[in-house]
Design a protein around this motif. Structure first.
Motif, mmCIF file in Angstrom:
data_model
loop_
_atom_site.group_PDB
_atom_site.id
_atom_site.type_symbol
_atom_site.label_atom_id
_atom_site.label_comp_id
_atom_site.label_asym_id
_atom_site.label_seq_id
_atom_site.Cartn_x
_atom_site.Cartn_y
_atom_site.Cartn_z
ATOM 1 N N VAL A 1 0.706 -1.251 0.042
ATOM 2 C CA VAL A 1 -0.106 -0.247 -0.092
ATOM 3 C C VAL A 1 0.808 1.144 0.091
ATOM 4 N N LEU A 2 2.053 1.110 -0.588
ATOM 5 C CA LEU A 2 3.250 2.492 -0.505
ATOM 6 C C LEU A 2 2.196 3.650 -1.125
ATOM 7 N N GLY A 3 2.383 4.860 -0.249
ATOM 8 C CA GLY A 3 1.832 5.931 -0.777
ATOM 9 C C GLY A 3 0.354 5.968 -0.490
ATOM 10 N N LYS A 4 -0.169 5.329 0.281
ATOM 11 C CA LYS A 4 -1.640 5.475 0.528
ATOM 12 C C LYS A 4 -1.939 5.839 1.889
ATOM 13 N N HIS A 5 -3.010 6.768 2.184
ATOM 14 C CA HIS A 5 -3.063 7.315 3.660
ATOM 15 C C HIS A 5 -4.092 6.382 4.278
ATOM 16 N N PRO A 6 -3.981 6.109 5.534
ATOM 17 C CA PRO A 6 -4.999 5.068 6.110
ATOM 18 C C PRO A 6 -6.313 6.049 6.614
ATOM 19 N N PRO A 7 -7.449 5.243 6.591
ATOM 20 C CA PRO A 7 -8.681 5.809 7.086
ATOM 21 C C PRO A 7 -8.470 6.149 8.629
ATOM 22 N N VAL A 8 -9.257 7.201 8.804
ATOM 23 C CA VAL A 8 -9.443 7.561 10.236
ATOM 24 C C VAL A 8 -9.876 6.383 11.256
ATOM 25 N N GLU A 9 -10.757 5.670 10.911
ATOM 26 C CA GLU A 9 -11.328 4.549 11.935
ATOM 27 C C GLU A 9 -9.973 3.584 11.937
ATOM 28 N N TRP A 10 -9.539 3.348 10.822
ATOM 29 C CA TRP A 10 -7.959 2.041 11.215
ATOM 30 C C TRP A 10 -7.304 2.870 11.979
ATOM 31 N N LYS A 11 -6.894 4.220 11.946
ATOM 32 C CA LYS A 11 -5.944 4.937 13.079
ATOM 33 C C LYS A 11 -6.485 4.626 14.202
ATOM 34 N N ARG A 12 -7.712 4.750 14.471
ATOM 35 C CA ARG A 12 -8.239 4.747 16.017
ATOM 36 C C ARG A 12 -7.947 3.426 16.433
ATOM 37 N N LYS A 13 -8.356 2.350 15.632
ATOM 38 C CA LYS A 13 -8.206 0.863 15.857
ATOM 39 C C LYS A 13 -6.858 0.728 16.108
ATOM 40 N N MET A 14 -5.739 1.032 15.386
ATOM 41 C CA MET A 14 -4.197 0.820 15.866
ATOM 42 C C MET A 14 -3.821 1.548 16.981
ATOM 43 N N LEU A 15 -4.338 2.579 17.302
ATOM 44 C CA LEU A 15 -3.931 3.225 18.695
ATOM 45 C C LEU A 15 -4.448 2.565 19.959
ATOM 46 N N PHE B 1 -12.931 11.088 34.850
ATOM 47 C CA PHE B 1 -12.569 9.976 34.634
ATOM 48 C C PHE B 1 -13.768 8.999 33.721
ATOM 49 N N LYS B 2 -14.966 9.097 34.261
ATOM 50 C CA LYS B 2 -15.977 8.406 33.436
ATOM 51 C C LYS B 2 -16.144 8.850 32.081
ATOM 52 N N GLU B 3 -15.909 9.991 31.689
ATOM 53 C CA GLU B 3 -16.091 10.793 30.457
ATOM 54 C C GLU B 3 -14.898 10.276 29.501
ATOM 55 N N MET B 4 -13.477 10.169 30.139
ATOM 56 C CA MET B 4 -12.437 9.697 29.512
ATOM 57 C C MET B 4 -12.334 8.384 29.094
ATOM 58 N N LEU B 5 -12.984 7.461 30.114
ATOM 59 C CA LEU B 5 -13.107 6.260 29.937
ATOM 60 C C LEU B 5 -13.997 5.828 28.925
ATOM 61 N N GLU B 6 -15.163 6.412 28.814
ATOM 62 C CA GLU B 6 -16.202 6.297 27.635
ATOM 63 C C GLU B 6 -15.626 6.727 26.477
ATOM 64 N N LYS B 7 -14.821 7.726 26.375
ATOM 65 C CA LYS B 7 -14.074 8.052 24.936
ATOM 66 C C LYS B 7 -13.113 7.081 24.461
ATOM 67 N N TYR B 8 -12.486 6.637 25.375
ATOM 68 C CA TYR B 8 -11.543 5.594 25.145
ATOM 69 C C TYR B 8 -11.926 4.229 24.732
ATOM 70 N N ARG B 9 -13.043 3.618 25.617
ATOM 71 C CA ARG B 9 -13.873 2.531 25.059
ATOM 72 C C ARG B 9 -14.725 2.687 23.672
ATOM 73 N N SER B 10 -15.215 3.914 23.529
ATOM 74 C CA SER B 10 -15.831 3.887 22.098
ATOM 75 C C SER B 10 -15.178 4.045 21.084
ATOM 76 N N GLY B 11 -13.937 4.085 21.148
ATOM 77 C CA GLY B 11 -13.034 4.445 20.088
ATOM 78 C C GLY B 11 -12.815 5.901 19.717
ATOM 79 N N ALA B 12 -13.356 6.732 20.701
ATOM 80 C CA ALA B 12 -13.103 8.118 20.769
ATOM 81 C C ALA B 12 -13.673 8.863 19.262
ATOM 82 N N LYS B 13 -14.918 8.452 18.894
ATOM 83 C CA LYS B 13 -14.944 8.888 17.462
ATOM 84 C C LYS B 13 -15.618 10.413 17.455
#
Length: 185
Positions: A27-41, A173-185
């Motif tokens: 995939v040289l030269g291709k940019h990853p989709p945002v959702e893929w970046k979130r999954k990788m993180l 904490f609850k807010e950050m945890l929810e963002k983290y668990r939901s994939g921070a969309k």
């Protein structure tokens, strides 16, 4: 306010290429989709180690001593206190809060790991302040990282310390945890 500078050395394109190479895809030269970046993180997979940043800042000597303990995925370059290299003070009489210039080259995985330890409420307040500044500088360049450079309690959903700082009992904490668990969309 502390001066912290950051420059991205290797971008998401390289991470994407490395990850898909493990699936025998080119995939040289291709940019990853945002959702893929979130999954990788959120995942513990190795391609995130390909992303690199150059960070430079000044902090107290004792703070750099806390940070350089982290050695996986980061290379530290600390200004010398040797008397033959600087003439601002006598190294033998220097206080622990003497300012020192620090430069590091750090990968994405190390950013996540160090954030889990140094953003924790049990970390030294001065070290937490410096690391938060580093996180802010990196996230200015790469905003998608913001919801993944978090303290350990947010990643695990509970405080693993012997004695909690109490953050897990707060609405933040609850807010950050929810963002983290939901994939921070």
């Amino acid at each position: 306010m502390r001066m912290i500078t950051c420059k991205k050395l290797i971008d998401w394109d390289v991470v994407y290429t490395a990850a898909l190479a493990t699936e025998r895809k080119v995939v040289l030269g291709k940019h990853p989709p945002v959702e893929w970046k979130r999954k990788m993180l959120r995942s513990p997979h190795s391609p995130i180690r390909a992303m690199k940043y150059l960070v430079q800042f000044e902090c107290e000597y004792f703070v750099q001593n806390h940070l350089v303990r982290h050695h996986e995925g980061v290379q530290w370059f600390v200004g010398s206190q040797r008397n033959d290299r600087q003439s601002d003070y006598d190294r033998r009489a220097a206080r622990q809060d003497t300012p020192v210039m620090v430069t590091c080259i750090i990968n994405g995985d190390a950013l996540k790991f160090i954030s889990r330890r140094r953003l924790c409420g049990k970390a030294s307040p001065e070290t937490r302040e410096v690391w938060k500044g580093i996180v802010d500088a990196v996230c200015e360049i790469d905003p998608i990282l913001r919801d993944y450079l978090v303290p350990e309690c947010v990643c695990s959903g509970f405080c693993p310390e012997f004695k909690s700082c109490g953050f897990v009992d707060t609405p933040k904490f609850k807010e950050m945890l929810e963002k983290y668990r939901s994939g921070a969309k």
